[in-house]
Design a protein around this motif. Structure first.
Motif, PDB file in Angstrom:
ATOM      1  N   PHE A 124       0.897  12.266  70.868  1.00 27.58           N
ATOM      2  CA  PHE A 124      -0.134  13.291  70.720  1.00 27.58           C
ATOM      3  C   PHE A 124      -0.962  13.368  71.995  1.00 27.58           C
ATOM      4  N   VAL A 125      -1.160  14.596  72.521  1.00 31.48           N
ATOM      5  CA  VAL A 125      -1.874  14.747  73.795  1.00 31.48           C
ATOM      6  C   VAL A 125      -3.310  15.240  73.623  1.00 31.48           C
ATOM      7  N   GLY A 126      -3.789  15.320  72.370  1.00 35.37           N
ATOM      8  CA  GLY A 126      -5.194  15.635  72.156  1.00 35.37           C
ATOM      9  C   GLY A 126      -5.515  17.109  72.015  1.00 35.37           C
ATOM     10  N   GLN A 127      -4.566  17.888  71.524  1.00 34.19           N
ATOM     11  CA  GLN A 127      -4.810  19.314  71.294  1.00 34.19           C
ATOM     12  C   GLN A 127      -4.202  19.737  69.956  1.00 34.19           C
ATOM     13  N   ALA A 128      -4.902  20.632  69.274  1.00 32.91           N
ATOM     14  CA  ALA A 128      -4.381  21.262  68.064  1.00 32.91           C
ATOM     15  C   ALA A 128      -4.142  22.730  68.374  1.00 32.91           C
ATOM     16  N   SER A 129      -3.059  23.308  67.831  1.00 27.07           N
ATOM     17  CA  SER A 129      -2.714  24.681  68.209  1.00 27.07           C
ATOM     18  C   SER A 129      -2.296  25.514  67.015  1.00 27.07           C
ATOM     19  N   TRP A 130      -2.450  26.829  67.188  1.00 25.95           N
ATOM     20  CA  TRP A 130      -2.005  27.806  66.202  1.00 25.95           C
ATOM     21  C   TRP A 130      -1.243  28.911  66.929  1.00 25.95           C
ATOM     22  N   ARG A 131      -0.210  29.442  66.284  1.00 23.84           N
ATOM     23  CA  ARG A 131       0.582  30.530  66.846  1.00 23.84           C
ATOM     24  C   ARG A 131       0.753  31.615  65.795  1.00 23.84           C
ATOM     25  N   LEU A 132       0.717  32.867  66.232  1.00 26.54           N
ATOM     26  CA  LEU A 132       0.956  33.981  65.315  1.00 26.54           C
ATOM     27  C   LEU A 132       1.373  35.216  66.089  1.00 26.54           C
ATOM     28  N   LEU A 133       2.098  36.112  65.403  1.00 31.34           N
ATOM     29  CA  LEU A 133       2.476  37.419  65.933  1.00 31.34           C
ATOM     30  C   LEU A 133       1.603  38.468  65.277  1.00 31.34           C
ATOM     31  N   THR A 144      -2.252  37.054  79.251  1.00 31.98           N
ATOM     32  CA  THR A 144      -3.688  36.877  79.460  1.00 31.98           C
ATOM     33  C   THR A 144      -4.196  35.704  78.648  1.00 31.98           C
ATOM     34  N   VAL A 145      -4.937  34.808  79.309  1.00 26.77           N
ATOM     35  CA  VAL A 145      -5.546  33.682  78.608  1.00 26.77           C
ATOM     36  C   VAL A 145      -7.044  33.682  78.859  1.00 26.77           C
ATOM     37  N   TRP A 146      -7.803  33.430  77.779  1.00 26.64           N
ATOM     38  CA  TRP A 146      -9.242  33.258  77.851  1.00 26.64           C
ATOM     39  C   TRP A 146      -9.541  31.773  77.688  1.00 26.64           C
ATOM     40  N   LEU A 147     -10.322  31.204  78.619  1.00 23.64           N
ATOM     41  CA  LEU A 147     -10.604  29.775  78.612  1.00 23.64           C
ATOM     42  C   LEU A 147     -12.059  29.532  78.241  1.00 23.64           C
ATOM     43  N   GLY A 148     -12.267  28.799  77.149  1.00 18.18           N
ATOM     44  CA  GLY A 148     -13.606  28.431  76.722  1.00 18.18           C
ATOM     45  C   GLY A 148     -13.822  26.943  76.854  1.00 18.18           C
ATOM     46  N   ARG A 149     -14.871  26.466  76.230  1.00 15.95           N
ATOM     47  CA  ARG A 149     -15.184  25.038  76.284  1.00 15.95           C
ATOM     48  C   ARG A 149     -14.322  24.299  75.259  1.00 15.95           C
ATOM     49  N   GLY A 150     -13.331  23.565  75.745  1.00 15.59           N
ATOM     50  CA  GLY A 150     -12.470  22.798  74.866  1.00 15.59           C
ATOM     51  C   GLY A 150     -11.532  23.636  74.031  1.00 15.59           C
ATOM     52  N   ARG A 151     -11.319  24.889  74.428  1.00 14.02           N
ATOM     53  CA  ARG A 151     -10.427  25.765  73.658  1.00 14.02           C
ATOM     54  C   ARG A 151      -9.916  26.895  74.538  1.00 14.02           C
ATOM     55  N   ALA A 152      -8.799  27.489  74.115  1.00  9.59           N
ATOM     56  CA  ALA A 152      -8.191  28.581  74.870  1.00  9.59           C
ATOM     57  C   ALA A 152      -7.480  29.509  73.902  1.00  9.59           C
ATOM     58  N   PHE A 153      -7.375  30.780  74.307  1.00 10.11           N
ATOM     59  CA  PHE A 153      -6.682  31.786  73.501  1.00 10.11           C
ATOM     60  C   PHE A 153      -5.795  32.600  74.436  1.00 10.11           C
ATOM     61  N   LEU A 154      -4.492  32.621  74.142  1.00 10.75           N
ATOM     62  CA  LEU A 154      -3.496  33.288  74.977  1.00 10.75           C
ATOM     63  C   LEU A 154      -2.871  34.447  74.212  1.00 10.75           C
ATOM     64  N   VAL A 155      -2.677  35.571  74.909  1.00 12.09           N
ATOM     65  CA  VAL A 155      -2.001  36.734  74.324  1.00 12.09           C
ATOM     66  C   VAL A 155      -0.898  37.182  75.281  1.00 12.09           C
ATOM     67  N   ILE A 156       0.297  37.375  74.733  1.00 13.21           N
ATOM     68  CA  ILE A 156       1.430  37.841  75.531  1.00 13.21           C
ATOM     69  C   ILE A 156       2.031  39.068  74.846  1.00 13.21           C
ATOM     70  N   GLY A 161       4.561  47.026  70.612  1.00 16.52           N
ATOM     71  CA  GLY A 161       3.140  46.859  70.351  1.00 16.52           C
ATOM     72  C   GLY A 161       2.761  45.523  69.744  1.00 16.52           C
ATOM     73  N   ARG A 162       3.737  44.639  69.544  1.00 13.30           N
ATOM     74  CA  ARG A 162       3.427  43.299  69.046  1.00 13.30           C
ATOM     75  C   ARG A 162       2.862  42.435  70.174  1.00 13.30           C
ATOM     76  N   VAL A 163       2.040  41.477  69.794  1.00 11.79           N
ATOM     77  CA  VAL A 163       1.593  40.462  70.745  1.00 11.79           C
ATOM     78  C   VAL A 163       1.803  39.081  70.122  1.00 11.79           C
ATOM     79  N   TYR A 164       2.159  38.150  70.981  1.00 10.31           N
ATOM     80  CA  TYR A 164       2.250  36.745  70.596  1.00 10.31           C
ATOM     81  C   TYR A 164       0.927  36.099  70.963  1.00 10.31           C
ATOM     82  N   CYS A 165       0.333  35.372  70.017  1.00 10.45           N
ATOM     83  CA  CYS A 165      -0.945  34.715  70.244  1.00 10.45           C
ATOM     84  C   CYS A 165      -0.803  33.210  70.097  1.00 10.45           C
ATOM     85  N   TYR A 166      -1.405  32.511  71.011  1.00  9.77           N
ATOM     86  CA  TYR A 166      -1.440  31.053  70.973  1.00  9.77           C
ATOM     87  C   TYR A 166      -2.888  30.627  71.164  1.00  9.77           C
TER      88      TYR A 166
END
Length: 321
Positions: A124-133, A144-156, A161-166
């Motif tokens: 375990f590398v110390g991160q929890a993640s969620w993925r959705l279409l 595009t990735v948005w970087l916050g404090r201790g968290r990130a949100f990626l959209v591809i 018109g679908r996007v993959y979100c991580y």
């Protein structure tokens, strides 16, 4: 998939179909949580002759890979035995067969790694993640990735018109910190700039639970045991911040095929692949350390040294494996 992944599929004659089913990505953008640009990469300009970067869903990738190939599904291996000759595999239905070689390409929690090699659990590398279409966001055109404090949100962006979100957050446990509550997940990213809250709300409104997983890595030695060999995540899973999981697995497959076709021992595959895989492992950890810096330091690093960081991470992958 970065260009080295697409190049590997091209070596199998699949790039045209990959382009048809997927979407070529021309820009990679890093923003802070308020939406301010930190770094933008011109991907065709960076990768050059290595080829395009292409995004598509897992299902579409599997379909591309399986077309024209005889694949036996719903068959579980329950035992592997080798005594100097072929590898004998026993299956759950009671049948068994001998094979010249067995390739364990069975992922992060590889049965082959555990059964044949005695390999341990992922780390375990110390991160929890969620993925959705999510459907309905054709205006998203860049990685595009948005970087916050201790968290990130990626959209591809994907096709239609679908996007993959991580999404991920720093975490101390491997369990879902939201306990599967969509409202709690939305709250974690509620202060991010638009369109993050809108995209996440749209995805959660469909009623389908996002796919949750802790982020883990595998560092295993060896990858080869006589005529059994590990490839991809079974041998060397890593954090996804470079999007190189599929690329490393595809490159593994090509190099393994060349090794077998040339009559060389399987150990030659490991010797050729290990330096490149270890490089990517090191870069993923370095990028995670950069992301975990205090926000002002991280943002300044990306603004003033982001291109250098990106180049040091990916430039060696522009050459074929």
């Amino acid at each position: 998939m970065p260009a080295n992944s697409v190049r590997a599929l091209g070596a199998l004659g699949l790039e045209a179909e990959l382009r048809d089913r997927g979407r070529v990505i021309a820009r990679q953008r890093f923003l802070d949580e308020r939406g301010r640009l930190l770094l933008e990469i011109d991907l065709p300009g960076f990768w050059g002759e290595a080829g395009p970067c292409v995004a598509l869903g897992h299902r579409e990738l599997h379909e591309v890979l399986r077309e024209g190939i005889d694949v036996r599904l719903a068959t579980t291996v329950v035992d592997l035995r080798q005594r100097g000759g072929p590898v004998h595999a026993d299956f759950v239905d009671g049948s068994g067969e001998d094979y010249d070689a067995v390739v364990g390409a069975d992922g992060l929690r590889s049965w082959v790694r555990a059964h044949a090699f005695g390999g341990g659990e992922p780390h375990f590398v110390g991160q929890a993640s969620w993925r959705l279409l999510v459907d309905g966001f054709a205006d998203v055109t860049s990685w595009t990735v948005w970087l916050g404090r201790g968290r990130a949100f990626l959209v591809i962006p994907l096709d239609g018109g679908r996007v993959y979100c991580y999404a991920d957050i720093d975490a101390s446990e491997t369990t879902d910190p939201t306990s599967g509550d969509p409202a709690a997940l939305a709250e974690l990213f509620g202060r991010f700039a638009e369109p993050v809250p809108t995209i996440l709300a749209a995805g959660l409104a469909t009623g389908g639970a996002p796919y949750f997983s802790p982020i883990e890595e595998v560092v295993h030695e060896p990858w080869v045991l006589d005529k059994i060999v590990l490839v991809g995540d079974a041998a060397h899973a890593m954090a996804p911040n470079m999007a190189e999981g599929a690329g490393m697995a595809l490159e593994d497959a090509l190099v393994l095929a060349e090794t077998i076709a040339s009559g060389r021992p399987l150990e030659a595959f490991q010797a050729r692949r290990r330096p490149r895989v270890e490089f990517v492992h090191a870069q993923t950890r370095r990028r995670d350390r950069t992301r975990r810096l205090p926000g002002t330091v991280r943002n300044a690093s990306l603004r003033f040294a982001g291109r250098q960081i990106f180049n040091s991470s990916y430039a060696p992958l522009r050459t074929a494996p």
